[in-house]
Design an enzyme around this catalytic site. Structure first.
Site, short mmCIF file in Angstrom:
data_model
loop_
_atom_site.label_atom_id
_atom_site.label_comp_id
_atom_site.label_asym_id
_atom_site.label_seq_id
_atom_site.Cartn_x
_atom_site.Cartn_y
_atom_site.Cartn_z
N TYR A 219 11.52 13.22 -76.65
CA TYR A 219 12.31 14.29 -76.04
C TYR A 219 13.27 14.93 -77.04
O TYR A 219 13.22 16.15 -77.29
CB TYR A 219 13.06 13.71 -74.84
CG TYR A 219 14.10 14.60 -74.22
CD1 TYR A 219 13.82 15.93 -73.89
CD2 TYR A 219 15.35 14.10 -73.90
CE1 TYR A 219 14.77 16.73 -73.29
CE2 TYR A 219 16.32 14.89 -73.29
CZ TYR A 219 16.02 16.21 -72.99
OH TYR A 219 16.98 17.00 -72.40
N LEU B 90 3.96 6.71 -80.37
CA LEU B 90 3.56 7.29 -79.08
C LEU B 90 3.65 6.30 -77.92
O LEU B 90 2.98 6.46 -76.90
CB LEU B 90 2.13 7.87 -79.17
CG LEU B 90 1.90 8.95 -80.23
CD1 LEU B 90 0.45 9.42 -80.22
CD2 LEU B 90 2.84 10.13 -80.03
N SER C 38 24.47 6.09 -80.39
CA SER C 38 24.70 6.37 -78.97
C SER C 38 26.15 6.12 -78.61
O SER C 38 26.82 5.25 -79.20
CB SER C 38 23.80 5.46 -78.13
OG SER C 38 24.20 5.44 -76.78
N TYR D 82 20.90 -2.81 -75.56
CA TYR D 82 20.58 -1.52 -76.19
C TYR D 82 21.75 -1.04 -77.03
O TYR D 82 21.61 -0.68 -78.21
CB TYR D 82 20.22 -0.48 -75.13
CG TYR D 82 20.27 0.93 -75.65
CD1 TYR D 82 19.34 1.37 -76.59
CD2 TYR D 82 21.26 1.83 -75.23
CE1 TYR D 82 19.40 2.66 -77.11
CE2 TYR D 82 21.32 3.11 -75.72
CZ TYR D 82 20.39 3.52 -76.66
OH TYR D 82 20.45 4.80 -77.16
N LYS E 83 22.34 -0.54 -81.35
CA LYS E 83 22.86 0.65 -82.03
C LYS E 83 24.07 0.29 -82.90
O LYS E 83 24.19 0.76 -84.05
CB LYS E 83 23.22 1.73 -81.02
CG LYS E 83 22.04 2.33 -80.28
CD LYS E 83 21.12 3.09 -81.21
CE LYS E 83 20.04 3.85 -80.46
NZ LYS E 83 19.13 4.60 -81.35
N ASN F 170 15.28 7.11 -66.64
CA ASN F 170 16.54 6.40 -66.86
C ASN F 170 17.73 7.35 -66.77
O ASN F 170 18.88 6.89 -66.66
CB ASN F 170 16.53 5.75 -68.25
CG ASN F 170 15.45 4.69 -68.37
OD1 ASN F 170 15.44 3.74 -67.61
ND2 ASN F 170 14.56 4.85 -69.32
#
Length: 336
Positions: free
Chosen positions: A10, A32, A123, A147, A151, A196
């Site tokens: 995205y 992918l 993030s 997550y 980061k 999400n």
């Protein structure tokens, strides 16, 4: 030549467009696992320019090295990574392997190829629960999920890398909440399974894929009781990457928030999407989710002052552009 890891995703596809439109040549590496090759074909159609594509994994160091050398890459924009907060709680080792180990392999390949300019997609989750608002780059870092910790660990790893080899040029970009789509409607957010992010969920209700939206809590200390987040148009976010890449003229580590500086509540997003789509968005209120905070909003002053960059598109534009994408692609890229 710019190498873009995760470039079929995205955010990656929108960054591709920003780079190609600015005259850069681009090679994409993407496995992918959560994206579609058709998205890159649409990028080429939008820009009227070709890009190179390699279907591979960032954990494959030799493959990365081969791409860096074959294409004469001078800088890397690193977007590849798993990014679902909830999923990271269930499968933390998968996130550490893909995100942290993958970045280690990427950096190792870059060192071998003597490519030392890197823009890293971090993030706002690295901040954790806000100690104060808005969140500036000096805010304490205390992520609350695997997550976010991946980061943060990568950020620290890159800083250590620069301390040991001070000729590296590294930009760390802390995203807030990307939303919207390219104005053409040809590329946009195409989540696999349950989205999400809020805006794709709202869009799926509007188009009839879901009966109603579930809102997690309406008793926060906010004007309408629902959580507030800093939504940034994905095209503005992509432009931020270009600004950071151009800023990395001297060795160093540069950390910057990419956000708007203003927040929108869940109900404000619902109303904005209703206005954009002309359709009602039914919803139900559920109990708060563990770990959610009332407000998360960026202080973008540093980016504005240092990069001469700021977001330009409103929440209404984000909703209108996402709705255009949703109408043109009701099944995302999967119908291609």
């Amino acid at each position: 030549m710019i190498l873009l890891t995760g470039g079929a995703g995205y955010i990656g596809t929108h960054v591709c467009i920003a780079l190609l439109d600015a005259g850069f040549d681009v090679v994409v590496i993407d496995n992918l696992c959560n994206s579609n090759r058709a998205a890159l074909e649409r990028v080429e159609a939008i820009c009227g320019r070709p890009l190179a594509f390699c279907c591979d994994d960032i954990r494959n160091e030799d493959a990365i090295y081969h791409v860096l050398r074959t294409y004469g890459v001078t800088a890397v924009i690193h977007l590849a990574g798993l990014k679902a907060v909830g999923d990271s709680n269930v499968h933390p080792m998968t996130y550490y392997d893909n995100n942290v180990v993958g970045t280690m392999r990427l950096v190792s390949a870059m060192k071998r190829a003597d490519v030392k300019t890197l823009v890293f997609s971090s993030s706002a989750t690295v901040y954790g629960a806000p100690a104060y608002l808005p969140l500036d780059e000096r805010h304490p870092l205390a992520p609350t999920n695997p997550y976010g910790r991946t980061k943060l660990f990568i950020e620290e790893m890159l800083k250590d890398l620069h301390r040991s080899e001070d000729d590296w040029r590294i930009g760390i970009l802390r995203y807030f909440n990307p939303a919207g789509a390219h104005e053409s409607g040809l590329i946009g957010e195409d989540p696999i399974g349950v989205p999400n992010n809020l805006v794709p969920l709202v869009a799926q209700v509007a188009i009839g894929k879901r009966a109603k939206l579930r809102i997690w809590g309406d008793d926060y200390d906010t004007p309408d009781g629902t959580g507030i987040r800093d939504f940034i148009h994905v095209v503005d976010l992509a432009a931020g990457h270009l600004s950071v890449l151009r800023h990395l003229e001297q060795p160093g580590v540069f950390t910057v928030n990419l956000g708007t500086g203003s927040g929108s509540s869940v109900l404000e997003v619902v109303r904005a999407f209703e206005a954009a789509s002309g359709r009602s968005i039914p919803y139900e209120i559920a109990e708060r989710r563990t770990g959610d905070v009332a407000i998360c909003c960026a202080d973008p002053t540093f980016a504005q002052r240092t990069l001469d960059w700021k977001s330009a598109r409103s929440l209404a534009q984000m909703c209108a552009d996402h709705w255009h994408w949703q109408l043109m692609n009701p099944d995302g890229y999967r119908h291609v």
